[in-house]
Design a protein around this motif. Structure first.
Motif, mmCIF file in Angstrom:
data_model
loop_
_atom_site.group_PDB
_atom_site.id
_atom_site.type_symbol
_atom_site.label_atom_id
_atom_site.label_comp_id
_atom_site.label_asym_id
_atom_site.label_seq_id
_atom_site.Cartn_x
_atom_site.Cartn_y
_atom_site.Cartn_z
ATOM 1 N N MET A 1 50.119 46.558 27.772
ATOM 2 C CA MET A 1 50.042 45.156 28.205
ATOM 3 C C MET A 1 51.427 44.523 28.264
ATOM 4 O O MET A 1 51.643 43.420 27.766
ATOM 5 C CB MET A 1 49.122 44.341 27.287
ATOM 6 N N SER B 1 39.874 42.598 33.018
ATOM 7 C CA SER B 1 41.134 43.223 32.654
ATOM 8 C C SER B 1 41.291 43.246 31.135
ATOM 9 O O SER B 1 40.624 42.497 30.401
ATOM 10 C CB SER B 1 42.303 42.456 33.279
ATOM 11 N N GLY C 1 51.103 40.843 32.634
ATOM 12 C CA GLY C 1 49.735 40.467 32.978
ATOM 13 C C GLY C 1 49.622 38.962 33.071
ATOM 14 O O GLY C 1 50.541 38.226 32.689
ATOM 15 N N SER C 2 48.517 38.509 33.604
ATOM 16 C CA SER C 2 48.289 37.072 33.707
ATOM 17 C C SER C 2 46.808 36.800 33.529
ATOM 18 O O SER C 2 45.963 37.682 33.717
ATOM 19 C CB SER C 2 48.763 36.533 35.064
ATOM 20 N N ILE D 1 52.847 38.095 28.818
ATOM 21 C CA ILE D 1 51.611 37.616 29.423
ATOM 22 C C ILE D 1 51.811 36.181 29.896
ATOM 23 O O ILE D 1 52.349 35.339 29.178
ATOM 24 C CB ILE D 1 50.444 37.679 28.417
ATOM 25 N N SER E 1 49.240 48.086 34.054
ATOM 26 C CA SER E 1 50.217 47.621 33.072
ATOM 27 C C SER E 1 49.714 47.827 31.652
ATOM 28 O O SER E 1 50.488 48.002 30.711
ATOM 29 C CB SER E 1 50.550 46.142 33.304
ATOM 30 N N ARG F 1 46.201 46.068 38.972
ATOM 31 C CA ARG F 1 47.586 45.942 38.502
ATOM 32 C C ARG F 1 47.638 45.725 36.993
ATOM 33 O O ARG F 1 48.505 46.277 36.306
ATOM 34 C CB ARG F 1 48.282 44.792 39.230
ATOM 35 N N GLN F 2 46.722 44.925 36.477
ATOM 36 C CA GLN F 2 46.741 44.649 35.048
ATOM 37 C C GLN F 2 46.304 45.865 34.240
ATOM 38 O O GLN F 2 46.826 46.122 33.156
ATOM 39 C CB GLN F 2 45.865 43.439 34.733
ATOM 40 N N VAL G 1 43.783 42.146 29.509
ATOM 41 C CA VAL G 1 44.308 40.847 29.078
ATOM 42 C C VAL G 1 43.165 39.865 28.842
ATOM 43 O O VAL G 1 43.113 39.177 27.818
ATOM 44 C CB VAL G 1 45.291 40.281 30.123
ATOM 45 N N ASP H 1 44.141 42.361 41.362
ATOM 46 C CA ASP H 1 44.700 41.841 40.111
ATOM 47 C C ASP H 1 44.292 42.725 38.937
ATOM 48 O O ASP H 1 45.105 43.050 38.068
ATOM 49 C CB ASP H 1 44.218 40.404 39.867
#
Length: 298
Positions: free
Chosen positions: A88, A282, A91-92, A120, A83, A79-80, A284, A76
Motif C-alpha cells: 500500500m 481495494s 492509493g486513494s 494514501i 500498489s 491500480r490500487q 485501501v 482504480d
C-alpha cells in the motif's frame, strides 16, 4: 477506447462542462473535447450534445454511462491492488460524509491509516445524508458516513448498499432558554404550531425529521440553516426553535439553548458507514472500513 476517454466523458457529463471537466482532471479543454469525439467514433454513437445548459448526455450516453463508471472504478481498483502488492505504498479513497462523521470518526481513522501508509490520499466531500447516499450509489464515493433515522425503514436504492452502524443518538428540539417550551418535560407537538422554526436546507436528514414532526400543524419557518452549528447559533440568538441530533458535538444544553427530548419512536438517529453491496473493494478501502469499525470514538 482508453480509460482516460471514459474519465473525460464521465467528468464532462457530471460537471456539465468540458471546461470544468478539464480543470478538474488537469488537462486542456481541447484534449477533453478531442478524446470524447474519438470515443464517439470508436463506439459509433453520439454521446454528448451542447445546449444552453452546457454539455448534456444523449440517450446512448445515459445507457453507457453506468458501464463507463464501472470501468473507471475497475481501473482504480486494479491500480490500487497492484500498489498493495508493494505494501500500500500509494492509493486513494473517496469519502462522502455528514458533518458528524467528519468530526467524530474521520480524524482518528485518517491519522491511523496515514501513520502506517503515508502516501494514501483522501478525497472527502461533506454534505447531507441524501448527497452521501446518492454519491456512494453512483460510484462517486468509495464509502459514505451518513445519518439514518428509525423512520427510514427503506429507501428505494437501499438494496444496492450495505450498512454498518457505528453509534446511535436521539433527536431533540433546541429552544431558547427563556422560551416557555424550555420548561416542559414532555413535548406536545401541537405546541409548535405557529412558533418560529429554523429549518435545514434540502438534503438534510434533519429537515426530513422536522417535516415529519410538525406534519399536520401550522409551520412558521423563518430561517433555513446550512448546518447544525448555524442552527444552534440562531436558537441561541432567540430567532426560533430548531431540531438537532444528539450525536453532533454542537448539540449541547447551556449558553442560551435548552434541549427538549422528542419522544417519538422514530426519533433515534444512527451514524452508519455505507458501501456498495457485493462489490470488490481495494485494499485501501477495506483497511479504512476496518479502522472505522474499530474507531474508539464509537
Amino acid at each position: 477506447m482508453r480509460f482516460e476517454q471514459l474519465r473525460y466523458l464521465e467528468a464532462a457529463l457530471r460537471t456539465g462542462s468540458f471546461r470544468q471537466a478539464a480543470k478538474e482532471l488537469g488537462v486542456s479543454q481541447p484534449t477533453i473535447t478531442t478524446q470524447v469525439q474519438r470515443l464517439e467514433e470508436d463506439l459509433g454513437v453520439v454521446l454528448v450534445v451542447r445546449g444552453a445548459q452546457g454539455v448534456l448526455p444523449t440517450y446512448a450516453a445515459q445507457r453507457l454511462l453506468p458501464h463507463a463508471q464501472a470501468a473507471i472504478r475497475a481501473e482504480d481498483l486494479l491500480r490500487q491492488e497492484a500498489s498493495a502488492i508493494e505494501g500500500m505504498k500509494v492509493g486513494s479513497v473517496r469519502i462522502g460524509t455528514v458533518a458528524t462523521g467528519n468530526m467524530l470518526i474521520l480524524p482518528d481513522v485518517v491519522k491511523r491509516l496515514r501513520d502506517e501508509h503515508p502516501n494514501i490520499r483522501f478525497e472527502v466531500a461533506a454534505g447531507g445524508s441524501t448527497m452521501v447516499r446518492r454519491g456512494v450509489i453512483g460510484g462517486h464515493f468509495d464509502l459514505g458516513l451518513l445519518i439514518r433515522l428509525s423512520m427510514d425503514e427503506s429507501h428505494e436504492d437501499d438494496d444496492r448498499l450495505a450498512y454498518s452502524d457505528l453509534m446511535s443518538g436521539r433527536l431533540v428540539l433546541c429552544v431558547p432558554q427563556d422560551h416557555r417550551l424550555a420548561q416542559v418535560e414532555s413535548l406536545d407537538v401541537a405546541e409548535l404550531s405557529g412558533e418560529p422554526l429554523i429549518f435545514f436546507t434540502k438534503g438534510s436528514i434533519l429537515r426530513v425529521a422536522f417535516e415529519k414532526l410538525i406534519s399536520g400543524i401550522e409551520a412558521n419557518v423563518v430561517f433555513e440553516a446550512d448546518g447544525a452549528e448555524t442552527a444552534q447559533r440562531m436558537v441561541r440568538a432567540g430567532v426560533g426553535i430548531s431540531i438537532a441530533n444528539s450525536l453532533a458535538p454542537s448539540t449541547v444544553s447551556g449558553n442560551g439553548v435548552v434541549l427538549v427530548p422528542i419522544n417519538e419512536p422514530w426519533a433515534r438517529a444512527t451514524l452508519s458507514v455505507a458501501v456498495r453491496r457485493d462489490e470488490q473493494r481495494s485494499v485501501v478501502v477495506q483497511t479504512l472500513l476496518r479502522l472505522i469499525r474499530e474507531s474508539p470514538n464509537r
